[in-house]
Design a protein around this motif. Structure first.
Motif, short mmCIF file in Angstrom:
data_model
loop_
_atom_site.label_atom_id
_atom_site.label_comp_id
_atom_site.label_asym_id
_atom_site.label_seq_id
_atom_site.Cartn_x
_atom_site.Cartn_y
_atom_site.Cartn_z
N LYS A 280 0.84 -1.19 0.00
CA LYS A 280 0.00 0.00 0.00
C LYS A 280 0.87 1.25 0.00
O LYS A 280 0.62 2.22 -0.71
N LYS B 124 2.21 1.73 -3.52
CA LYS B 124 1.28 2.05 -4.58
C LYS B 124 0.49 3.33 -4.33
O LYS B 124 -0.03 3.93 -5.27
N LEU B 125 0.38 3.72 -3.09
CA LEU B 125 -0.48 4.87 -2.79
C LEU B 125 0.30 6.15 -2.52
O LEU B 125 -0.29 7.23 -2.46
N LYS C 270 0.73 12.43 6.68
CA LYS C 270 -0.56 11.75 6.89
C LYS C 270 -0.38 10.27 7.21
O LYS C 270 -0.87 9.39 6.49
N ASN D 243 -0.83 6.60 8.62
CA ASN D 243 -2.07 5.85 8.76
C ASN D 243 -1.77 4.51 9.41
O ASN D 243 -0.90 3.78 8.94
N ILE E 195 -1.22 1.43 7.42
CA ILE E 195 -0.03 1.30 6.58
C ILE E 195 1.23 1.34 7.45
O ILE E 195 2.19 0.62 7.19
N SER F 22 -7.52 -0.52 -1.62
CA SER F 22 -7.18 0.30 -0.46
C SER F 22 -7.13 1.76 -0.88
O SER F 22 -6.88 2.08 -2.04
N GLN F 23 -7.37 2.62 0.07
CA GLN F 23 -7.39 4.05 -0.22
C GLN F 23 -6.51 4.78 0.79
O GLN F 23 -6.37 4.36 1.93
N TRP F 24 -5.94 5.88 0.32
CA TRP F 24 -5.18 6.73 1.23
C TRP F 24 -5.09 8.12 0.61
O TRP F 24 -4.71 8.23 -0.56
N ASN F 25 -5.46 9.08 1.37
CA ASN F 25 -5.28 10.47 0.94
C ASN F 25 -5.89 10.74 -0.44
O ASN F 25 -5.28 11.41 -1.27
N ARG G 17 -6.30 8.82 -2.90
CA ARG G 17 -5.93 7.89 -3.98
C ARG G 17 -6.45 6.50 -3.64
O ARG G 17 -6.74 6.22 -2.49
N ASP G 18 -6.56 5.66 -4.64
CA ASP G 18 -6.91 4.28 -4.32
C ASP G 18 -6.24 3.33 -5.29
O ASP G 18 -5.85 3.71 -6.39
N THR G 19 -6.11 2.10 -4.86
CA THR G 19 -5.42 1.11 -5.68
C THR G 19 -5.99 -0.27 -5.43
O THR G 19 -6.38 -0.59 -4.31
#
Lengths: 232, 232
Positions: free
Chosen positions: A142, A145-146, A222, A224, A227, B63-66, B68-70
Motif C-alpha cells: 500500500k 502504490k499509494l 498523513k 495511517n 499502513i 485500499s485508499q489513502w489520501n 488515492r486508491d489502488t
DNA sequence: CGCTATGTTGATCCATATCAATAAGTGTGG
DNA sequence: CCACACTTATTGATATGGATCAACATAGCG
C-alpha cells in the motif's frame, strides 16, 4: 548447536509454545554460525534447506531481476526469515545477505516441517507469524502504490522516530543506499527527498535526523495505522 | 447456511482436512449471501467479523489513502479472503467490493478462531494458505519494484495467457481500468502500454488479446518463475 | 594516510501522471 | 428495439516525479 543460545531462540513467539521435547528435536539438527558482513546467505530460487534465525547483526532480504535489484526487507534480532518457503518446501523468493557481522541459527527445514506436521501448537505459532508477515507486506504494498517517494520517506521517518523512542532526534538504522532501495527509489532521489522535507522541518546530519516540527511533518505525511503501524 | 453449498466450501484446501464435527461447527454460524455488483463488502480498518468465501462472481480487494486508491488483488471462486485479519483478530487492511453479482459465504471470525485453537489440522491448513498468500504478495512486490509498467503488462499477459490455456488468443479477465490499478498504473498509461507492446506482436481488440509472436514477447518480458508462477 | 565505497549535487532524459477531449461500449427505460 | 445517459477506453498535449549520467565530496577502513 551450543545450548547457550537455546533461551533466546526459545523465547521467540514461534517456539515458545511448543513442548521441550519438540523444541530439543528442532535444536538437535540446528547449528549456529557467525558470518562476516556482505555474505550472501541464500539466493533466490534455491531450495529452502534451512529456516534462519538472526541472533545478532542484521540481514538484508533482496531480489534481482534483469540486472536490477531491490531490497525488500531487513531482518533484525531476534527473528526468523524465509519461514514460508520452509513450510511450503518451495524455493526461496528472496536472496539474503548479512549487512553486518551476524550470528545466525540454521534449522534444517525438514525438521521444521516434521515438527509442524505433528505439533498443533507449533502450527498455530507459525500461523501467527505468517499472518504478521503477510500483513507487513500488504502494508508495504500500500505504501508503494499509494504514496510518492517523498511521502514514503516522510512516513518512514515518523515510523523510525517512534521505534527509536519518539524523541525529536534519532538515527537512521539503514545505510542510506539501502534505505533508498527499501523505499523504492534511487540513492540520488533519496538525497533530494531529504531536501524536499526541509520545508517541513526535517534536518539531516549524516545518519542523524531531527524533526523540528512534528505536527508540520505529520500534516504532510498523513501517517495511517493501516499502513504504518508495526503491530496491527 | 443451506447445506447445498457445503460440498464446494468443504472442498477448499482450508477446510478439506478437518473433521466433520469441526466443519459443521463452522458452518453452523455461517450464512450465504448474494450481492449485486459494486457493493462494498468490507472497509479497511473495520474489525474482522467474518471470514469470507467467494462461491461465485468476483471480489476486488483495494485500499485508499489520501484520496488515492489502488486495487491490490482480485478474489475469484472458490477461495477465501481476509484470512490473516480473521486469525489475528485485527482490523482489515484492505477494503473489498463485488465486481459482479457474487455469492459469498460469511463465516463468523470468532468461530474460525475457536476451531483454529483446538484443531491442529485446521491450523496446518491455514499455514499452507497463508504461506501461499504471503508468497503471492512478495512476488507482486518484486514485480512492482523491479519492472517498468510495460514489463509488468507484458508479463501479466503471459501469465493470463497461460491461465487461459496457453493459446495465442485469450481474453482479459479484468476491466482495463482495474487491470491498470492492479498493475500500478493509470488507465491512460495502460492504453499506451498496449500500444507499446505492438512491436512485440501483441494485438488488442477490446478485451481480446492476441500474442502473434510468443518468443518475441517472451524475450522482452523475461518472465521469471520466482515472480510470475502461480504455484511455487 | 590514501583507497574505496557512499553520499551529494547538478544537468538531462525518460517514464508516467495529469488534464482535456473524443470515441466506444453498456445498460436502462420508454 | 432504439435513444439516451453514463461509464469506460482511447488519444493528444503537457507537466512532473523520478531515473540516469557525471562530477565531486565525504566518510570509513585497511
Amino acid at each position: 548447536m551450543p545450548e547457550q543460545h537455546y533461551p533466546e531462540v526459545r523465547a521467540l513467539g514461534l517456539f515458545s509454545g511448543m513442548t521441550d521435547e519438540n523444541f530439543f528435536a528442532l535444536m538437535r539438527g540446528a547449528y549456529v554460525q557467525n558470518f562476516p558482513p556482505q555474505i550472501e546467505l541464500i539466493g533466490e530460487g534455491e531450495p529452502s534447506d534451512f529456516l534462519h534465525v538472526v541472533l545478532s547483526g542484521s540481514v538484508d532480504l533482496f531480489s534481482q531481476w534483469n540486472g536490477r535489484d531491490t531490497s525488500l526487507a531487513t531482518v533484525r534480532p531476534i527473528s526468523t526469515f524465509i519461514l514460508a518457503a520452509t513450510i511450503k518446501n518451495a524455493p526461496y523468493l528472496m536472496s539474503a545477505r548479512t549487512i553486518e557481522k551476524s550470528r545466525i541459527v540454521l534449522i534444517p527445514s525438514q525438521d521444521v516441517r516434521a515438527i509442524f506436521d505433528v505439533d498443533g501448537n507449533f502450527a498455530r505459532a507459525i500461523v501467527t507469524e505468517l499472518a504478521q508477515c503477510y500483513r507487513s507486506v500488504i502494508k508495504s504494498q500500500k505504501d508503494l502504490k499509494l504514496r510518492t517517494s517523498l511521502e514514503r520517506l516522510a512516513n518512514y521517518l515518523l515510523r523510525q522516530q517512534k521505534r527509536a523512542g519518539g524523541g525529536a532526534a534519532f538515527d537512521l538504522d539503514f545505510e542510506k543506499r539501502r534505505l533508498a532501495s527499501v523505499l523504492g527509489m534511487t540513492p540520488e532521489n533519496l538525497s533530494r527527498a531529504f531536501k524536499g522535507l526541509l520545508p517541513y522541518g526535517v534536518s539531516v546530519e549524516g545518519t542523524r535526523i531531527t524533526i523540528n516540527d512534528q505536527t508540520d511533518l505529520e500534516r504532510f505525511a498523513k501517517p495511517n495505522p493501516l499502513i504504518d503501524d508495526f503491530s496491527t
